[in-house]
Design a protein around this motif. Sequence first.
Motif, PDB file in Angstrom:
ATOM      1  N   ALA B   6      41.834  66.844  60.202  1.00 25.77           N
ATOM      2  CA  ALA B   6      41.025  65.889  60.951  1.00 25.77           C
ATOM      3  C   ALA B   6      40.938  64.565  60.201  1.00 25.77           C
ATOM      4  N   GLU B   7      40.738  64.645  58.895  1.00 26.88           N
ATOM      5  CA  GLU B   7      40.630  63.409  58.107  1.00 26.88           C
ATOM      6  C   GLU B   7      41.922  62.602  58.136  1.00 26.88           C
ATOM      7  N   GLN B   8      43.037  63.318  58.052  1.00 26.56           N
ATOM      8  CA  GLN B   8      44.320  62.607  58.052  1.00 26.56           C
ATOM      9  C   GLN B   8      44.608  61.961  59.402  1.00 26.56           C
ATOM     10  N   VAL B   9      44.353  62.745  60.471  1.00 26.48           N
ATOM     11  CA  VAL B   9      44.603  62.208  61.811  1.00 26.48           C
ATOM     12  C   VAL B   9      43.687  61.019  62.075  1.00 26.48           C
ATOM     13  N   ALA B  10      42.410  61.154  61.695  1.00 26.60           N
ATOM     14  CA  ALA B  10      41.453  60.068  61.900  1.00 26.60           C
ATOM     15  C   ALA B  10      41.928  58.814  61.177  1.00 26.60           C
ATOM     16  N   ALA B  11      42.345  58.962  59.932  1.00 28.43           N
ATOM     17  CA  ALA B  11      42.800  57.806  59.153  1.00 28.43           C
ATOM     18  C   ALA B  11      43.978  57.129  59.843  1.00 28.43           C
ATOM     19  N   ALA B  12      44.922  57.936  60.308  1.00 27.52           N
ATOM     20  CA  ALA B  12      46.107  57.363  60.955  1.00 27.52           C
ATOM     21  C   ALA B  12      45.717  56.588  62.213  1.00 27.52           C
ATOM     22  N   ARG B  13      44.813  57.180  62.995  1.00 23.84           N
ATOM     23  CA  ARG B  13      44.471  56.533  64.269  1.00 23.84           C
ATOM     24  C   ARG B  13      43.661  55.259  64.064  1.00 23.84           C
ATOM     25  N   LEU B  32      34.545  64.104  65.229  1.00 24.14           N
ATOM     26  CA  LEU B  32      34.888  64.388  66.632  1.00 24.14           C
ATOM     27  C   LEU B  32      36.113  65.291  66.712  1.00 24.14           C
ATOM     28  N   LEU B  33      37.079  65.043  65.846  1.00 22.44           N
ATOM     29  CA  LEU B  33      38.307  65.847  65.873  1.00 22.44           C
ATOM     30  C   LEU B  33      38.022  67.277  65.434  1.00 22.44           C
ATOM     31  N   ARG B  34      37.128  67.442  64.457  1.00 21.30           N
ATOM     32  CA  ARG B  34      36.817  68.779  63.969  1.00 21.30           C
ATOM     33  C   ARG B  34      36.189  69.624  65.076  1.00 21.30           C
ATOM     34  N   ARG B  35      35.250  69.028  65.835  1.00 21.24           N
ATOM     35  CA  ARG B  35      34.647  69.719  66.976  1.00 21.24           C
ATOM     36  C   ARG B  35      35.657  69.766  68.104  1.00 21.24           C
ATOM     37  N   GLY B  36      35.724  70.867  68.814  1.00 18.42           N
ATOM     38  CA  GLY B  36      36.550  70.857  70.003  1.00 18.42           C
ATOM     39  C   GLY B  36      35.776  70.265  71.172  1.00 18.42           C
ATOM     40  N   GLU B  37      34.528  70.717  71.328  1.00 18.14           N
ATOM     41  CA  GLU B  37      33.744  70.362  72.499  1.00 18.14           C
ATOM     42  C   GLU B  37      33.147  68.969  72.375  1.00 18.14           C
ATOM     43  N   ALA B  38      32.664  68.482  73.504  1.00 15.19           N
ATOM     44  CA  ALA B  38      31.977  67.197  73.530  1.00 15.19           C
ATOM     45  C   ALA B  38      30.722  67.264  72.662  1.00 15.19           C
ATOM     46  N   ALA B  39      30.496  66.241  71.850  1.00 14.33           N
ATOM     47  CA  ALA B  39      29.348  66.228  70.947  1.00 14.33           C
ATOM     48  C   ALA B  39      28.417  65.077  71.292  1.00 14.33           C
ATOM     49  N   SER B  40      27.125  65.354  71.258  1.00 18.62           N
ATOM     50  CA  SER B  40      26.142  64.291  71.486  1.00 18.62           C
ATOM     51  C   SER B  40      25.929  63.513  70.189  1.00 18.62           C
ATOM     52  N   ALA B  85      36.979  63.210  70.935  1.00 15.75           N
ATOM     53  CA  ALA B  85      38.158  62.474  70.484  1.00 15.75           C
ATOM     54  C   ALA B  85      39.105  62.390  71.677  1.00 15.75           C
ATOM     55  N   ALA B  86      39.836  61.301  71.767  1.00  8.29           N
ATOM     56  CA  ALA B  86      40.633  61.036  72.967  1.00  8.29           C
ATOM     57  C   ALA B  86      41.975  61.733  72.924  1.00  8.29           C
ATOM     58  N   ASP B  87      41.945  63.050  72.784  1.00  7.81           N
ATOM     59  CA  ASP B  87      43.189  63.785  72.754  1.00  7.81           C
ATOM     60  C   ASP B  87      43.744  64.019  74.152  1.00  7.81           C
ATOM     61  N   ARG B  88      42.837  63.950  75.136  1.00 11.64           N
ATOM     62  CA  ARG B  88      43.263  64.223  76.506  1.00 11.64           C
ATOM     63  C   ARG B  88      42.742  63.113  77.393  1.00 11.64           C
ATOM     64  N   ARG B  89      43.331  62.964  78.576  1.00 14.33           N
ATOM     65  CA  ARG B  89      42.761  62.063  79.581  1.00 14.33           C
ATOM     66  C   ARG B  89      41.656  62.851  80.268  1.00 14.33           C
ATOM     67  N   HIS B  90      40.438  62.311  80.266  1.00 15.27           N
ATOM     68  CA  HIS B  90      39.324  63.082  80.826  1.00 15.27           C
ATOM     69  C   HIS B  90      39.078  62.773  82.292  1.00 15.27           C
ATOM     70  N   ASP B  91      39.907  61.915  82.857  1.00 15.61           N
ATOM     71  CA  ASP B  91      39.722  61.639  84.276  1.00 15.61           C
ATOM     72  C   ASP B  91      40.579  62.556  85.138  1.00 15.61           C
ATOM     73  N   ALA B  92      41.356  63.412  84.500  1.00 16.66           N
ATOM     74  CA  ALA B  92      42.281  64.252  85.274  1.00 16.66           C
ATOM     75  C   ALA B  92      41.752  65.667  85.500  1.00 16.66           C
ATOM     76  N   HIS B  93      40.734  66.043  84.739  1.00 18.74           N
ATOM     77  CA  HIS B  93      40.215  67.398  84.888  1.00 18.74           C
ATOM     78  C   HIS B  93      38.690  67.375  85.058  1.00 18.74           C
ATOM     79  N   LYS B 103      25.153  71.786  77.100  1.00 19.68           N
ATOM     80  CA  LYS B 103      26.502  71.754  76.540  1.00 19.68           C
ATOM     81  C   LYS B 103      27.510  71.266  77.589  1.00 19.68           C
ATOM     82  N   VAL B 104      28.489  70.516  77.128  1.00 18.82           N
ATOM     83  CA  VAL B 104      29.519  69.973  78.008  1.00 18.82           C
ATOM     84  C   VAL B 104      30.867  70.410  77.497  1.00 18.82           C
ATOM     85  N   LEU B 105      31.728  70.878  78.395  1.00 21.44           N
ATOM     86  CA  LEU B 105      33.108  71.089  77.945  1.00 21.44           C
ATOM     87  C   LEU B 105      34.116  70.823  79.033  1.00 21.44           C
ATOM     88  N   CYS B 106      35.346  70.624  78.600  1.00 22.11           N
ATOM     89  CA  CYS B 106      36.428  70.260  79.503  1.00 22.11           C
ATOM     90  C   CYS B 106      36.976  71.508  80.173  1.00 22.11           C
TER      91      CYS B 106
END
Lengths: 140, 140
Positions: B6-13, B32-40, B85-93, B103-106
């Motif tokens: 997560a730290e490496q990906v975050a740094a790159a992005r 955000l990357l470490r958590r899978g689900e939506a976080a408040s 984290a914006a790994d997916r488009r959230h307007d498609a699902h 709790k919120v999840l995709c």
Amino acid sequence: MQRRQAEQVAAARVRATGERVTPARLRVLAALLRRGEAASHHELERDLAADAIDRVTLYRVLDWLVGQGLAHRISSADRAWRFTAADRRHDAHAHFHCNRCGKVLCLDEVKTPRLPAAMPRGFRAEGLEVTVKGICAGCA
Amino acid sequence: MQRRQAEQVAAARVRATGERVTPARLRVLAALLRRGEAASHHELERDLAADAIDRVTLYRVLDWLVGQGLAHRISSADRAWRFTAADRRHDAHAHFHCNRCGKVLCLDEVKTPRLPAAMPRGFRAEGLEVTVKGICAGCA
DNA sequence: GGTGCAGATGCAACCCTGTTGCGCTTGCAG
DNA sequence: CTGCAAGCGCAACAGGGTTGCATCTGCACC
Ligand SMILES: [Mn+2]
Ligand SMILES: [Mn+2]
Ligand SMILES: [Zn+2]
Ligand SMILES: [Zn+2]
């Protein structure tokens, strides 16, 4: 709905619950009936401005109306709830939310799909909301 | 996602945006990357508890991440935003919102329909949200 | 038509989520 | 290294909604 008719319909519906008939309940439900569109707490406060009702009482009356099935609560992205008289089932059609002014209205012609058959293990679907976001005619 | 990755990906992005690379941005995106689900906001504050970040800074970093397209903001009925984290488009699902715990999840497998073709005169549709409400596995 | 009392109301104070203003600090271009 | 625009922390604020509590009132019962 016309003022006079709204008052009569409100009285009949509040009476029909078998719960207490109070001026606040009658006035708030009539106000909802008079407006076609979803109204926020703030908008209702303004509608009731003549001989105003207490802010907290308005919240409590709205809760009560929702609890009795006489009103629907619609939550929108601007974090303010909107209320409508329960003339229609709001789970069958989509709602429009204006990204600019926050106005909410029913898109009666846009039907919502049925509940998804497959849910993740242990999850139970109870309802479905479809929200179209965009710019309303007033803000365009 | 694992802590290290997560730290490496975050740094790159964050670097890839061309904007300033700051510890707060790195830490929040990694969380955000470490958590899978939506976080408040509140949940993120707890995740970052060790050597905490200022409340306001967290809000500002989240705004920035959303502005850069590195995070998505999901608004839910309990009036608290959730972030992913914006790994997916959230307007498609569709998204699931637990009526009990918030709790919120995709629901990646539940696709959203296309934008309605016919809108009321003067209204423009920009996006569509489908929300399934119910009880989550943890609350059942 | 009284009367009692559960339940409704009004008011003040509060909570939660998110913002704003402002002085201090820091990432990074040069 | 240095300068400074951008980011940060802190305090104060704002909107939307809730809670506690004393007072008032609809209405069931007589
Ligand atoms: Mn509706
Ligand atoms: Mn999603
Ligand atoms: Zn509008
Ligand atoms: Zn839950």
